[in-house]
Structures are given as C-alpha cells and as structure tokens.
Design a protein around this motif. Structure first.
Motif, PDB file in Angstrom:
ATOM      1  N   VAL A 146      -9.357 -55.729  -1.873  1.00 29.98           N
ATOM      2  CA  VAL A 146     -10.067 -56.248  -3.053  1.00 29.98           C
ATOM      3  C   VAL A 146      -9.088 -56.865  -4.050  1.00 29.98           C
ATOM      4  N   PHE A 147      -8.049 -56.126  -4.415  1.00 31.81           N
ATOM      5  CA  PHE A 147      -7.156 -56.610  -5.470  1.00 31.81           C
ATOM      6  C   PHE A 147      -6.231 -57.722  -4.980  1.00 31.81           C
ATOM      7  N   ASN A 148      -5.914 -57.735  -3.699  1.00 31.02           N
ATOM      8  CA  ASN A 148      -5.119 -58.842  -3.180  1.00 31.02           C
ATOM      9  C   ASN A 148      -5.945 -60.129  -3.180  1.00 31.02           C
ATOM     10  N   THR A 149      -7.235 -60.019  -2.861  1.00 25.02           N
ATOM     11  CA  THR A 149      -8.118 -61.181  -2.936  1.00 25.02           C
ATOM     12  C   THR A 149      -8.148 -61.756  -4.345  1.00 25.02           C
ATOM     13  N   LEU A 150      -8.326 -60.880  -5.345  1.00 24.02           N
ATOM     14  CA  LEU A 150      -8.387 -61.325  -6.732  1.00 24.02           C
ATOM     15  C   LEU A 150      -7.080 -61.975  -7.185  1.00 24.02           C
ATOM     16  N   LEU A 151      -5.961 -61.438  -6.719  1.00 23.84           N
ATOM     17  CA  LEU A 151      -4.667 -62.013  -7.092  1.00 23.84           C
ATOM     18  C   LEU A 151      -4.498 -63.414  -6.519  1.00 23.84           C
ATOM     19  N   VAL A 152      -4.864 -63.604  -5.253  1.00 25.49           N
ATOM     20  CA  VAL A 152      -4.734 -64.929  -4.634  1.00 25.49           C
ATOM     21  C   VAL A 152      -5.641 -65.939  -5.322  1.00 25.49           C
ATOM     22  N   VAL A 153      -6.861 -65.528  -5.674  1.00 23.87           N
ATOM     23  CA  VAL A 153      -7.772 -66.424  -6.402  1.00 23.87           C
ATOM     24  C   VAL A 153      -7.129 -66.862  -7.716  1.00 23.87           C
ATOM     25  N   SER A 167       2.845 -68.978 -10.749  1.00 19.07           N
ATOM     26  CA  SER A 167       2.030 -68.601  -9.594  1.00 19.07           C
ATOM     27  C   SER A 167       2.862 -67.874  -8.546  1.00 19.07           C
ATOM     28  N   ILE A 168       4.044 -68.413  -8.258  1.00 13.68           N
ATOM     29  CA  ILE A 168       4.930 -67.780  -7.274  1.00 13.68           C
ATOM     30  C   ILE A 168       5.377 -66.401  -7.764  1.00 13.68           C
ATOM     31  N   ALA A 169       5.717 -66.328  -9.048  1.00  9.00           N
ATOM     32  CA  ALA A 169       6.193 -65.056  -9.600  1.00  9.00           C
ATOM     33  C   ALA A 169       5.132 -63.968  -9.498  1.00  9.00           C
ATOM     34  N   LEU A 170       3.879 -64.300  -9.862  1.00  8.86           N
ATOM     35  CA  LEU A 170       2.822 -63.298  -9.837  1.00  8.86           C
ATOM     36  C   LEU A 170       2.328 -63.018  -8.424  1.00  8.86           C
ATOM     37  N   GLY A 171       2.274 -64.050  -7.581  1.00 13.26           N
ATOM     38  CA  GLY A 171       1.724 -63.873  -6.243  1.00 13.26           C
ATOM     39  C   GLY A 171       2.691 -63.274  -5.243  1.00 13.26           C
ATOM     40  N   SER A 192       3.708 -37.353   0.396  1.00 11.33           N
ATOM     41  CA  SER A 192       3.336 -37.642   1.787  1.00 11.33           C
ATOM     42  C   SER A 192       3.326 -39.144   2.055  1.00 11.33           C
ATOM     43  N   GLU A 193       3.330 -39.497   3.347  1.00  9.24           N
ATOM     44  CA  GLU A 193       3.369 -40.901   3.745  1.00  9.24           C
ATOM     45  C   GLU A 193       2.164 -41.687   3.239  1.00  9.24           C
ATOM     46  N   GLY A 194       1.029 -41.022   3.070  1.00 12.98           N
ATOM     47  CA  GLY A 194      -0.178 -41.707   2.643  1.00 12.98           C
ATOM     48  C   GLY A 194      -0.051 -42.394   1.299  1.00 12.98           C
ATOM     49  N   TYR A 195       0.866 -41.919   0.448  1.00  9.81           N
ATOM     50  CA  TYR A 195       1.037 -42.539  -0.862  1.00  9.81           C
ATOM     51  C   TYR A 195       1.616 -43.954  -0.752  1.00  9.81           C
ATOM     52  N   VAL A 196       2.214 -44.279   0.376  1.00  8.48           N
ATOM     53  CA  VAL A 196       2.708 -45.647   0.571  1.00  8.48           C
ATOM     54  C   VAL A 196       1.556 -46.645   0.452  1.00  8.48           C
ATOM     55  N   ALA A 197       0.390 -46.291   0.998  1.00 14.93           N
ATOM     56  CA  ALA A 197      -0.777 -47.174   0.920  1.00 14.93           C
ATOM     57  C   ALA A 197      -1.192 -47.393  -0.532  1.00 14.93           C
ATOM     58  N   HIS A 198      -1.141 -46.346  -1.347  1.00 12.27           N
ATOM     59  CA  HIS A 198      -1.524 -46.482  -2.756  1.00 12.27           C
ATOM     60  C   HIS A 198      -0.529 -47.354  -3.517  1.00 12.27           C
ATOM     61  N   VAL A 199       0.745 -47.254  -3.168  1.00  4.20           N
ATOM     62  CA  VAL A 199       1.753 -48.119  -3.784  1.00  4.20           C
ATOM     63  C   VAL A 199       1.458 -49.581  -3.471  1.00  4.20           C
ATOM     64  N   LEU A 200       1.104 -49.884  -2.225  1.00  4.56           N
ATOM     65  CA  LEU A 200       0.788 -51.260  -1.848  1.00  4.56           C
ATOM     66  C   LEU A 200      -0.409 -51.785  -2.633  1.00  4.56           C
ATOM     67  N   THR A 201      -1.399 -50.936  -2.874  1.00  2.00           N
ATOM     68  CA  THR A 201      -2.566 -51.357  -3.658  1.00  2.00           C
ATOM     69  C   THR A 201      -2.190 -51.628  -5.113  1.00  2.00           C
ATOM     70  N   VAL A 202      -1.452 -50.699  -5.719  1.00  2.00           N
ATOM     71  CA  VAL A 202      -1.039 -50.879  -7.113  1.00  2.00           C
ATOM     72  C   VAL A 202      -0.173 -52.129  -7.264  1.00  2.00           C
ATOM     73  N   SER A 203       0.594 -52.470  -6.228  1.00  7.57           N
ATOM     74  CA  SER A 203       1.513 -53.612  -6.312  1.00  7.57           C
ATOM     75  C   SER A 203       0.785 -54.948  -6.435  1.00  7.57           C
ATOM     76  N   VAL A 204      -0.467 -55.031  -6.023  1.00 11.39           N
ATOM     77  CA  VAL A 204      -1.241 -56.267  -6.228  1.00 11.39           C
ATOM     78  C   VAL A 204      -2.198 -56.143  -7.417  1.00 11.39           C
ATOM     79  N   LEU A 205      -2.553 -54.913  -7.770  1.00 11.64           N
ATOM     80  CA  LEU A 205      -3.420 -54.703  -8.933  1.00 11.64           C
ATOM     81  C   LEU A 205      -2.720 -55.107 -10.226  1.00 11.64           C
ATOM     82  N   VAL A 206      -1.475 -54.695 -10.405  1.00 15.41           N
ATOM     83  CA  VAL A 206      -0.749 -54.948 -11.657  1.00 15.41           C
ATOM     84  C   VAL A 206      -0.581 -56.450 -11.928  1.00 15.41           C
ATOM     85  N   PRO A 207      -0.056 -57.248 -10.972  1.00 12.05           N
ATOM     86  CA  PRO A 207       0.070 -58.684 -11.272  1.00 12.05           C
ATOM     87  C   PRO A 207      -1.277 -59.385 -11.443  1.00 12.05           C
ATOM     88  N   TRP A 208      -2.336 -58.903 -10.761  1.00 16.57           N
ATOM     89  CA  TRP A 208      -3.638 -59.527 -10.974  1.00 16.57           C
ATOM     90  C   TRP A 208      -4.113 -59.311 -12.407  1.00 16.57           C
TER      91      TRP A 208
END
Length: 486
Positions: A146-153, A167-171, A192-208
């Motif tokens: 969801v958040f990666n889609t919004l960032l690309v838009v 655009s390059i800096a934020l994307g 635990s390893e599962g937190y890696v997935a949450h980091v990836l999500t936050v990494s696109v949420l913040v710049p969006w």
C-alpha cells in the motif's frame, strides 16, 4: 519592426539553450543523490545478508518481489497520469493537488485489495512452492504494498514539475536511509527476523508522508476525477509495468518458483547489483520526459528530434561506463554480502539486457509522453511471456542462468519494434546500422565473458563496453557543443 515571438518559438529557444545544462545538472545533482542511494542500498543488502540466513533471505526477497511488482505497477500507472497532465500545466497547483489526491485514493484502495489477497493466500502459496517460511513473510510484508504504491504515485507529481532530484531522493534514497537507521536496531535489540518486514514498510511510509504534504493543503479542496482516457492510459501502463518490471521483481518470483531458496538468494544479490546498470539512464529519462511532453504539446518536432538524439547518445554512453565499472568491481563487492561468490556469472549475464535497452529507452519514453502506450505494452507483454515461460523449459540445462538468457532474447527480439513506431510517428530514426553493429559487438563480448568466467575475459569485455561508452558520450558532447555555437 520586430515581431513578437510565439510561445512555441520562446519554448524552443529555452529548451535548445539549456538542453546540455539541464542534463548535466540532473547527471551531477540527481545522480549524486542516486550515488548516495546506491551506497545505502549496498549497505542494506549487506545488513540483510548478515541478519538473515541465506534461506530466510531468499524467502524474504520472494515475498518482497511479489508486493514490489504490484506496488510499482499500480504506482507507475497513477504516476504517469500525473506526469502527463502536470508536465503540460506545471503552474496549475490546484490541478496537481486535486489530481494527486484522486490518484492516491485510487492507488491505496487497489493496493489494499492486493495486500489482503496476499495475506489470505499466503499459506497456500507457501505450500505450493514447498517453502513453509514464505507464508510469514507474505503476511508481514502486506502493508508494504500500500505505502510503496502511494510513494510511487507521489513521484509523478514531482517529476511533472521537473523536480527530478527530489523525486529520486524520496523514491530511492529515503527508503534506504530509513532502513540503514532501523535495521541495525533489530540486531542491537535482538528482535526476531519478522521485524525486518516492518522496517521495509516503514521505509516507504516515511518518505510518502513527506512527499504527500501538499495533499492536506486546506486552501485547495476536492478531487480532480480521472477521465475515461486517464483510466485507459493508466490501465495500459499498469499492465506494461507488470510486464516490464522484470529485473529484481518478476525474475525473483520465477526464481523462487523454480529453484531452492539458497539459489534464489544468489540470484537476488546479482539482480540488485545488476539493477544499478541503469543507474544514470533512469535519471536522464526523468529529465527527458517533461521536456518531451512540452515539445509535443507545441508540436515542435524539429527540437524534439534533436532532444531525442542527444538524450539517446548520452544514455548509451553513461550506461556503458556504468556497466564496465560495476563488472570490474563486482568481484570485490560480493564477499561483503557473505557466501555469494557464485552470483558473479549472473551479474555478467544480467548486464546484456540494460546494455541493449539503452539504445531504445528514449524511444520508449517518447511514446509514453505522446500518449501512445500500445506498442510499449505489446513489447513488454511479449517480453514478459518469454521470461515466465522460457526458464521453465530451459532450467534443466541452464539452471538459474535461464532467467537472464530469457531477458536477453526478449530484448533483442522485441525492442526494435519501439524504434520502428517512433520513426513512423515522428520521423525520428533511433537505430542506425552502426548502432546495430555496436549492439552485436557489446552483446557478444559480454556473453563470451559470462560463458568463460575468467578475469581476463572480464577485462576484455569491459574494455569493449568502455570504448562504446567513450564513442557515444563524445558524440553527444560534440553535438551539444555544436548547437551552443549556432
């Protein structure tokens, strides 16, 4: 008495006078930002390689590839609608904000549906592939879509106003920066390893959230709904992006379906390095797109012809230098990731498609800005079919190398169709006999090195590619200098 010059004449003079400077600016500033992004991306990959086992890394990237394909396809569709309209009316802030709002809501709804499907189907997919740990990654990475889609838009609105560096800096840069900050905390806190997935999500949420600040402007109310043409335009490019997003996305899904997780991990590392082959081309195309849109709008095809040729030569030259440099440094980079030395041959094979594409990408972007998506869609669709079918037949003989071989075959077979369409529409010839000879020479040099695998072969192949880069970069520079003297 001197007559007042028309808007078309003024625009032509501005573009011609500033062409070389504009591209030089994006190469220095925009690519400087991307260099930071490149370094941070490598550090992120190294961290993931250290935080996760090789099998877990392969499973993570398989799930990541699925959601990334969906998010980029949906985001690019909305982004191009914004780019198309905003580049033609870059001073109309109200149009931009209202259109961006509608595009964002539409992208969020569709991507959320895909995320829900991914959660529901996680276990059946993992069972079908014989990878039980894949289910957890598919569930935990779902919000990323969801958040990666919004960032690309959001990047489409920025590029429509020629704010390419932002655009390059934020994307690209900001997501990796967030990952660099948060991933070490996982190891330090022993999470635990599962937190890696949450980091990836936050990494696109913040710049969006940063890129979307204008959406909340109370002085501009309402939405600008899409027309039927916008839906058609977006839909075609969603499909085209699904087909075209082959490196680091669809190819990883194919690898995940055919090969063990450890082999997928090798291929993932190779594909992430290979994604950097188009490092400078992407920045140049982001500068080219709004300029092409403005010239098409005023029907200044003479200036458009010069713009295309200058951009094309600059892209080939920069692309060749990047490929040669990365191939020479790859043997020193791979040990940083861990036990990934076997990825070396994949990197060489994966250098061939971007080398060939650099001769055609300007034509492809020109058709997009002209509102003519049918030929790019047909070409990428055919290429996609080759990628998802050929490896299933060739894997017993070629192994994981069957994936880059499929990309090479489809690029050589289908990309010339784009050049033919541009020549017919705009009377712009983008591939000459000398270009065909250069493509053949470079392809054979790289393929020979990939098959042989020797250090001497790498030096020879890189010398050939570097010589090609010198020729095209020099011709682009000479052409720009000649026009400035006119």
């Amino acid at each position: 008495m001197q007559l007042a010059r028309s808007p078309a004449t003024l625009l032509r003079a501005a573009l011609q006078g500033g062409r070389a400077g504009a591209y030089l600016n994006i190469l220095i500033v925009g690519s400087g930002i991307r260099i930071f992004g490149l370094a941070s991306q490598f550090l992120v990959l190294i961290m993931l390689g250290r935080l996760l086992s090789k099998d877990a890394f392969g499973d993570l990237m398989t799930a990541f590839g699925f959601y990334r394909v969906a998010a980029v396809a949906l985001g690019i569709g909305g982004s191009l609608v914004l780019l198309y309209h905003v580049s033609r009316q870059s001073n109309d802030v109200e149009l931009e904000v209202r259109l961006h709002r509608y595009s964002a809501v539409l992208g969020a709804v569709v991507s959320a549906c895909i995320a829900v499907i991914g959660i529901i189907a996680a276990q059946p997919i993992a069972d079908a592939l014989g990878k039980p740990n894949l289910a957890g990654w598919l569930r935990q990475l779902a919000p990323f879509a969801v958040f990666n889609t919004l960032l690309v838009v959001a990047t489409g609105a920025l590029e429509g106003r020629s704010r390419v560096s932002e655009s390059i800096a934020l994307g690209e840069v900001a997501p990796n920066t967030v990952r660099l900050v948060l991933l070490p905390l996982l190891g330090w806190l022993h999470l635990s390893e599962g937190y890696v997935a949450h980091v990836l999500t936050v990494s696109v949420l913040v710049p969006w959230l940063w890129a979307a600040q204008r959406l909340w402007d109370p002085s501009i109310s309402g939405f600008r709904r899409w027309t039927s043409w916008d839906y058609s335009y977006c839909g075609k490019f969603v499909a085209a992006t699904l087909f075209a997003n082959q490196l680091g996305a669809v190819d990883i899904l194919v690898a995940g379906a055919l090969f063990p997780s450890a082999a997928v991990a090798d291929y993932v590392v190779a594909s992430r390095i290979a994604a950097l082959f188009a490092f400078f081309q992407l920045a140049i195309l982001k500068r080219f797109a709004p300029r092409a849109g403005a010239l098409i709008q005023v029907a200044d095809f003479a200036s458009l012809r010069r713009e295309v040729e200058f951009c094309r030569r600059l892209m080939i030259g920069c692309g060749a230098f990047t490929i040669a440099g990365l191939l020479l440094t790859a043997p020193f980079l791979l040990p940083l990731f861990g036990n990934y030395g076997s990825a070396q041959s994949f990197i060489i094979w994966l250098a061939i498609p971007p080398f060939v594409q650099s001769f055609f990408d300007t034509s492809d972007r020109l058709l997009i800005m002209a509102g003519q998506p049918n030929i790019p869609l047909a070409v990428t669709g055919c290429s996609f079919l080759v990628l998802i079918t050929f490896p299933f037949f060739a894997a017993p003989w070629l192994g994981v190398a069957s994936i880059p071989v499929a990309m090479i075959a489809s690029t050589l077979l289908f990309k010339p169709m784009i050049a033919g369409r541009v020549q017919k529409m705009f009377n712009i010839r983008t591939v000459h006999p000398v270009d065909a000879a250069v493509i053949a020479t470079g392809t054979l040099a790289l393929a020979g090195n990939a098959a042989g695998g020797s250090a001497g072969g790498t030096i020879v192949a890189c010398s050939v590619i570097a010589a090609i880069g010198i020729y095209y970069a020099a011709s682009a520079s000479k052409g720009a200098g000649a026009r400035l003297m006119e």
